[in-house]
Design a protein around this motif. Sequence first.
Motif, mmCIF file in Angstrom:
data_model
loop_
_atom_site.group_PDB
_atom_site.id
_atom_site.type_symbol
_atom_site.label_atom_id
_atom_site.label_comp_id
_atom_site.label_asym_id
_atom_site.label_seq_id
_atom_site.Cartn_x
_atom_site.Cartn_y
_atom_site.Cartn_z
ATOM 1 N N GLN A 104 -0.157 0.227 -13.673
ATOM 2 C CA GLN A 104 0.199 -0.425 -12.342
ATOM 3 C C GLN A 104 -1.073 0.036 -11.576
ATOM 4 O O GLN A 104 -1.588 1.317 -11.827
ATOM 5 C CB GLN A 104 1.411 0.242 -11.972
ATOM 6 C CG GLN A 104 1.536 0.075 -10.404
ATOM 7 C CD GLN A 104 2.758 0.889 -9.957
ATOM 8 O OE1 GLN A 104 2.900 2.205 -10.113
ATOM 9 N NE2 GLN A 104 3.704 0.130 -9.068
ATOM 10 N N LEU A 105 -1.538 -0.773 -10.815
ATOM 11 C CA LEU A 105 -2.949 -0.741 -9.966
ATOM 12 C C LEU A 105 -2.100 -0.587 -8.880
ATOM 13 O O LEU A 105 -1.600 -1.605 -8.153
ATOM 14 C CB LEU A 105 -3.770 -1.793 -9.992
ATOM 15 C CG LEU A 105 -4.469 -2.092 -11.772
ATOM 16 C CD1 LEU A 105 -5.435 -3.115 -11.511
ATOM 17 C CD2 LEU A 105 -4.962 -0.805 -12.023
ATOM 18 N N VAL A 106 -2.448 0.391 -7.855
ATOM 19 C CA VAL A 106 -2.550 0.483 -6.390
ATOM 20 C C VAL A 106 -3.456 0.584 -5.657
ATOM 21 O O VAL A 106 -4.188 1.482 -5.793
ATOM 22 C CB VAL A 106 -1.187 1.518 -6.021
ATOM 23 C CG1 VAL A 106 -0.951 1.764 -4.786
ATOM 24 C CG2 VAL A 106 -0.031 1.362 -6.913
ATOM 25 N N ALA A 107 -3.811 -0.230 -4.739
ATOM 26 C CA ALA A 107 -5.053 -0.145 -3.880
ATOM 27 C C ALA A 107 -5.213 1.205 -3.062
ATOM 28 O O ALA A 107 -3.941 1.708 -2.448
ATOM 29 C CB ALA A 107 -5.102 -1.308 -2.900
ATOM 30 N N ASP A 108 -6.226 1.823 -3.107
ATOM 31 C CA ASP A 108 -6.583 2.953 -2.274
ATOM 32 C C ASP A 108 -6.332 2.742 -0.884
ATOM 33 O O ASP A 108 -6.067 3.444 -0.064
ATOM 34 C CB ASP A 108 -7.487 3.794 -2.493
ATOM 35 C CG ASP A 108 -7.807 4.190 -4.139
ATOM 36 O OD1 ASP A 108 -6.807 4.430 -4.516
ATOM 37 O OD2 ASP A 108 -8.816 4.280 -4.654
ATOM 38 N N ASP A 109 -6.746 1.436 -0.503
ATOM 39 C CA ASP A 109 -6.967 1.021 1.015
ATOM 40 C C ASP A 109 -5.648 -0.072 1.056
ATOM 41 O O ASP A 109 -5.664 -1.083 0.441
ATOM 42 C CB ASP A 109 -8.305 0.185 1.292
ATOM 43 C CG ASP A 109 -8.177 -0.523 2.493
ATOM 44 O OD1 ASP A 109 -7.364 -0.163 3.543
ATOM 45 O OD2 ASP A 109 -9.088 -1.329 2.679
ATOM 46 N N GLN A 110 -4.616 0.201 1.782
ATOM 47 C CA GLN A 110 -3.434 -0.418 1.959
ATOM 48 C C GLN A 110 -3.706 -1.648 2.617
ATOM 49 O O GLN A 110 -2.843 -2.537 2.773
ATOM 50 C CB GLN A 110 -2.280 0.494 2.874
ATOM 51 C CG GLN A 110 -1.876 1.547 1.627
ATOM 52 C CD GLN A 110 -1.560 1.071 0.396
ATOM 53 O OE1 GLN A 110 -0.521 0.205 0.311
ATOM 54 N NE2 GLN A 110 -2.024 1.734 -0.634
ATOM 55 N N ASN A 111 -4.831 -2.066 3.383
ATOM 56 C CA ASN A 111 -5.217 -3.225 3.809
ATOM 57 C C ASN A 111 -6.044 -4.132 2.733
ATOM 58 O O ASN A 111 -6.373 -5.248 3.239
ATOM 59 C CB ASN A 111 -6.338 -2.857 5.211
ATOM 60 C CG ASN A 111 -5.610 -2.293 5.977
ATOM 61 O OD1 ASN A 111 -4.381 -2.404 6.559
ATOM 62 N ND2 ASN A 111 -6.047 -1.507 6.695
ATOM 63 N N ALA A 112 -5.955 -3.905 1.753
ATOM 64 C CA ALA A 112 -6.518 -4.629 0.430
ATOM 65 C C ALA A 112 -5.677 -5.913 0.256
ATOM 66 O O ALA A 112 -4.816 -5.996 0.665
ATOM 67 C CB ALA A 112 -6.539 -3.918 -0.909
ATOM 68 N N GLU A 113 -6.662 -7.011 0.107
ATOM 69 C CA GLU A 113 -5.654 -8.285 -0.401
ATOM 70 C C GLU A 113 -4.656 -8.057 -1.351
ATOM 71 O O GLU A 113 -3.579 -8.729 -1.159
ATOM 72 C CB GLU A 113 -6.925 -9.239 -0.766
ATOM 73 C CG GLU A 113 -6.358 -10.762 -0.916
ATOM 74 C CD GLU A 113 -7.411 -11.609 -1.531
ATOM 75 O OE1 GLU A 113 -7.068 -12.415 -2.424
ATOM 76 O OE2 GLU A 113 -8.576 -11.604 -1.006
ATOM 77 N N VAL A 114 -5.041 -7.644 -2.380
ATOM 78 C CA VAL A 114 -3.742 -7.119 -3.398
ATOM 79 C C VAL A 114 -3.644 -5.440 -3.382
ATOM 80 O O VAL A 114 -4.571 -4.717 -3.783
ATOM 81 C CB VAL A 114 -4.127 -7.439 -4.673
ATOM 82 C CG1 VAL A 114 -3.138 -7.167 -5.937
ATOM 83 C CG2 VAL A 114 -4.356 -8.972 -4.742
ATOM 84 N N VAL A 115 -2.264 -5.130 -2.799
ATOM 85 C CA VAL A 115 -1.950 -3.814 -2.790
ATOM 86 C C VAL A 115 -1.654 -3.266 -3.845
ATOM 87 O O VAL A 115 -1.746 -2.139 -4.239
ATOM 88 C CB VAL A 115 -1.064 -3.515 -1.392
ATOM 89 C CG1 VAL A 115 -0.771 -2.403 -1.456
ATOM 90 C CG2 VAL A 115 -1.639 -4.034 0.071
#
Length: 172
Positions: free
Chosen positions: A136-147
């Motif tokens: 599971q990948l979760v973006a460190d930046d919640q504004n990323a294109e894919v969160v």
Amino acid sequence: MKILYIILLSATLALSFLALALTPAWAHGEKPHQVAASKAANAEAYHDVSVENMTPEQLVSTLHQALATGNTALIQQVLADDVVIFEGGFAERSLAEYASHHMAADIAYLSTMTVTVLEQDIEVMGNMAYAMTMTQLVADDQNAEVVERVTLETLILQRIEGRWQIVHVHWS
């Protein structure tokens, strides 16, 4: 359960080699990753790691760690020179091609993510081994294109001249 994995591995290998034979040589070169700014610029850690006596499990973990930290030297130690990498419908047919083209994008992308292994199975069969991993990948930046996304990885390892190396990677 092992018989199912062996059948799955055999089918995966057959399809991989078929796809490799049918894929144009330029396949991977034209679709860049969309990545946020890289945090990997100063992540050349683990310089003294030796892969010479690693087990397949250790080698898989080392690849993941090296990608996450941006350690290109270590990535190049665990991948065979003639590694074939399938990702996103494209193929790279050597370590040199991957290193000169797509490795930096993978490192940059992973540097923006928190990675959690959800499932992993590693099996050794003589001088060959495979690893199947779901993360599971979760973006460190919640504004990323894919969160958030789930990814699948299949690695095929071979013992070459007494040490394990990754000869095939399939990321999706």
